[in-house]
Every structure is written in C-alpha cells, then in structure tokens.
Scaffold this motif. Structure first.
Motif, PDB file in Angstrom:
ATOM      1  N   LEU A 149       0.839  -1.207   0.000  1.00  0.00           N
ATOM      2  CA  LEU A 149       0.000   0.000   0.000  1.00  0.00           C
ATOM      3  C   LEU A 149       0.866   1.246   0.000  1.00  0.00           C
ATOM      4  O   LEU A 149       0.601   2.203  -0.736  1.00  0.00           O
ATOM      5  CB  LEU A 149      -0.909   0.017   1.231  1.00  0.00           C
ATOM      6  N   LYS A 185      -1.278   4.271  -2.168  1.00  0.00           N
ATOM      7  CA  LYS A 185      -2.710   4.210  -1.869  1.00  0.00           C
ATOM      8  C   LYS A 185      -3.039   4.589  -0.426  1.00  0.00           C
ATOM      9  O   LYS A 185      -4.206   4.684  -0.068  1.00  0.00           O
ATOM     10  CB  LYS A 185      -3.250   2.811  -2.163  1.00  0.00           C
ATOM     11  N   LEU A 186      -1.982   4.736   0.387  1.00  0.00           N
ATOM     12  CA  LEU A 186      -2.227   5.106   1.789  1.00  0.00           C
ATOM     13  C   LEU A 186      -2.455   6.615   1.873  1.00  0.00           C
ATOM     14  O   LEU A 186      -1.758   7.325   2.583  1.00  0.00           O
ATOM     15  CB  LEU A 186      -1.050   4.698   2.664  1.00  0.00           C
ATOM     16  N   SER A 231      -7.926   1.576   2.335  1.00  0.00           N
ATOM     17  CA  SER A 231      -6.749   1.094   3.060  1.00  0.00           C
ATOM     18  C   SER A 231      -7.157   0.254   4.258  1.00  0.00           C
ATOM     19  O   SER A 231      -6.562  -0.793   4.532  1.00  0.00           O
ATOM     20  CB  SER A 231      -5.896   2.269   3.540  1.00  0.00           C
TER      21      SER A 231
END
Lengths: 97, 347
Positions: free
Chosen positions: B268, B273-274, B282
């Motif tokens: 991640l 994507k965090l 998440s």
C-alpha cells in the motif's frame, strides 16, 4: 532454532507407578518429551514439546502412558467441524494436508 | 527392478504377494524428476511402489531388514541412503503415503506389519528376528504386539534415512540427535509449493470477482489489488513457513497475520494508496489481506512436525472467528470502496 508451539495443551498422561523402565518411550518420542531418570524409570522432561502423535502410548508395554492422539492440522480440524466428523487429514483422497 | 520368484510361480496374485523384487540404491533421472513432480503436487497421490520384500545388493539370511512405506519418494530416499549395504526392504502397503502420515492413520501399522511379515514369508529369507523400523513409524506400530504375534523384534532406527549408516555402524544404536525430528529451513521450503499452489487455485474466483466488479466499479480494481492479494498469499504460504521460528508468536495464525500485515502495508505504501482520500480502502486492505495470510499460515500446522491436535484445536477455535470476521469486514470495505467511491485515478 527450536520450534515451540502452544503451552499447556497436551492431553499426555503418565502413570509412573506402572513404569517398568524399558525406555521405549524415550526411543520413540520425536521431541524428547521423556527421559530416563536415575531411578530407572521414565520421567516427563519436556511436556510442552508433546505433539500427541501417540507413539509413546502405543509402544509402552505396561500401558503407563495415555494420550489423545491425532493430527495437528488446522485444515483437518476445520473440515472435521464443518462435516461434523472426527478430524482427518484426508490423505488417500485427492487432497492431502 | 526385476522380479525373481523364490516361493511360487503359479498365479499373478500369489507372486505379487510373496515374490522378492531386487532393487538398486542409485536413483535414475526419472526418480529425481518424479520426486520433483510430487513436491509440486503432480500425480502426488499416485506415486507408489508395490508392497512386499525387496533385496537391495546381495542380502543373505543374516542381512538386516529395513521396514518402510510404499510411497515412492520414501522408498527412493531409503534405498539411496542404504547404498553399499546388503539388506532386505520390507515395504508395507500404506496406500502410497509416507511413513509418518501413514503411521498417524494406522496404515503403517501393527496389523499391516504382521500381515506383511507373513505374506512375504520373511522367515524363509532371514534366520534372525530383527526388524529395523523408521522411528516415525512408531505412532502406528506397537512393538510388543508385533513381537507377540510374529516373533519379530521391532527396533526403532533414526528419524532420517540419512542417519541409517551411522546407526548401523554404531551397532544399531540411535543417538538423541537421530531420534529428534527436525524442521529445518530446507524441510520447510520443500513443502511450500503444496501450500502455494492450492492457495493460488482458490484465488482464481477472487480475481473473477474483481473482473466482474470492474464492469461497474467507480474505481476499478487494478494491479495493486492483484499484487496485494498475491503478497498476502505468498506471506501465508511461503514466507511464514520459511521464517517460521524467527517470527514472533507461537500460533501459526499470528505469525502469518504479522507477515501479511507487513506485506500489505508495504505494498500500500509503495503504491501510494495510503492517502487520505482512500482511507476506507486502506482499512479494507489491512483487514482483509493479513486475515488471508493468517488463515493460510494456520493451515501449515498440518505440514509442520511439532504441532499437537489439542494445540491446533485451541488455535483454530480462537483464531478462525477473528479471521472470518476481519476477512468479511475487509472484503466488504474493499469491494464497497471500489464500487462506490471514486479514487484519484478516476477523477
């Protein structure tokens, strides 16, 4: 590095009064659970290393050892619950754990 | 492998039971390839040799008798390690299963051993009453019962075939080291393909769900999702077995969850994507993927050499409800976030 699993779970029971000191349990245990004590009888040395394979109980000529033997396999236990049967690792079928 | 019929030559059935087969100690290329194939699950449940008595080298009536299972991988390992010895191999019918598993099921068992001693007419070939069994056959064999019914003495040899020569040279005595089962890095690694392949097969429907959801998802599933899933599977089936004794915790599910968490968080983080706007996604990932790793790692208890049924039962009772709850919540969040929330890519 030594592998350790959960403590305080084994069903191993040993009656030292029945022991004749043949040492077979120390020969068959794959985890060194039993040791021959100085008094020429077996003693439980590493109880939490027991994996309940049942070799000691089956090979004890005087029946001094009892253990609820079976397979330590999560898939077998989960499937056993789902099917309402005793855990079985399914070896012999198309899948094997 | 040739057959020399020493006791009868009438019917096929009879000869299958009592003829002595001769066998060498060197493995051919097809033996090596066969071993590789079964490790990857190809024809694994149908890899056996005929049960009965085998002559290795040129044994006589004083030669030792080694008892084993009719799984060909076991049989080949044994004969390779007996190179240079003249001996007899008494192969039990374990339905092509290895010694330890078969002993646990009772097919490598007292009754089968007594039957095989009689059926192979072992007493005609040897003048002594001594059998050497692999120690891991002991959960299925009662030595004193075998003695009582057949007259043969069961001697438990070492756990590993590679120690047999040392055992023989020491006058048929095992050391504590020979009697202790190991679970080395290599022992664990050879088992991982059979963890990984079934898990990947089970993953195919998940990829199917992603594909269908993408037809109407606000944020389509992309390669990060596939990598995150593959990472979770690898963490549970390969990394956890490989690093088993070094990961904190005793329960396999905890070990797998920790590695799955590390793996998912890394993927991640790397994929970016965090971010604030994808917090929900998440959270979904961090609930779902470590739960998958935990479940897969827990299944490795079946392949390990030291977990007790009582212990595994306790672990499953405690871990499985948590795994199912986290997995379901994580799957719902992940799917929901993809279906209904627009990600940056879609803006």
């Amino acid at each position: 590095m030594k592998h350790r699993y959960l403590n305080g779970v084994t069903t191993l029971e040993y009656n030292i009064d029945k022991c004749v000191g043949c040492g077979k349990c120390t020969e068959v245990c794959p985890h060194g659970v039993f040791e021959m004590a100085l008094g020429a009888k077996a003693s439980v040395f590493q109880r939490d290393s027991c994996m309940e394979c049942g070799a000691c109980a089956l090979n004890c000529p005087t029946g001094s050892i009892e253990v609820d033997a079976g397979v330590g396999c999560a898939a077998a236990i989960t499937l056993g619950w789902l099917r309402g049967k005793e855990p079985s690792c399914g070896c012999g079928g198309s899948e094997c754990c | 492998m040739s057959e020399k019929s020493n006791c009868c030559n009438t019917t096929d059935d009879c000869c299958r039971e009592c003829a002595v087969k001769t066998v060498g100690s060197s493995l051919s290329l097809s033996d090596v390839l066969g071993a590789w194939k079964v490790r990857w699950g190809i024809g694994r449940m149908d890899y056996s040799v005929a049960p009965g008595l085998y002559a290795l080298g040129e044994p006589d009536n004083s030669s030792p008798v080694f008892v084993s299972a009719n799984y060909k991988l076991t049989f080949d390992t044994l004969r390779k390690n007996l190179d240079g010895l003249n001996c007899w191999l008494l192969i039990l019918d374990t339905n092509g299963i290895n010694v330890w598993c078969a002993a646990g099921k009772g097919t490598f068992g007292t009754d089968e051993l007594i039957h095989r001693i009689e059926a192979s007419e072992l007493s005609k070939f040897v003048s002594h009453k001594k059998l050497v069994l692999p120690q891991l056959g002991a959960p299925g064999i009662s030595a004193h019962e075998v003695k009582r019914h057949s007259g043969f003495d069961v001697n438990y040899g070492p756990v590993r075939a590679s120690d047999i020569k040392e055992y023989v040279n020491a006058g048929y005595k095992t050391t504590k080291e020979m009697r202790t089962v190991q679970f080395s890095l290599w022992d664990r690694l050879v088992l991982t393909p059979m963890e990984l392949i079934p898990a990947l097969k089970c993953s195919l429907p998940i990829f199917g769900v992603m594909l269908i959801a993408n037809q109407f998802a606000a944020t389509p599933f992309d390669k990060t999702d596939i990598v995150a899933h593959a990472g979770a599977v690898a963490a549970g089936t390969v990394l956890t077995p490989a690093l088993l004794p070094y990961i904190p915790g005793k329960a396999f599910s905890i070990k797998g969850w920790l590695l799955g968490l590390g793996c998912t968080a890394s993927i991640l983080g790397l994929s970016g994507k965090l971010k604030k706007e994808s917090r929900l996604l998440s959270a979904g990932y961090l609930l779902l993927f470590p739960a998958i790793s935990a479940f897969l790692a827990m299944n490795f208890t079946g392949a390990s050499t030291y977990t007790s049924p009582s212990g595994v039962k306790r672990e499953v009772e405690r871990a499985l409800p948590l795994i199912v709850a986290a997995g379901a919540a994580g799957a719902a969040l992940t799917l929901g976030a993809h279906l209904f929330r627009r990600g940056r890519a879609a803006r």
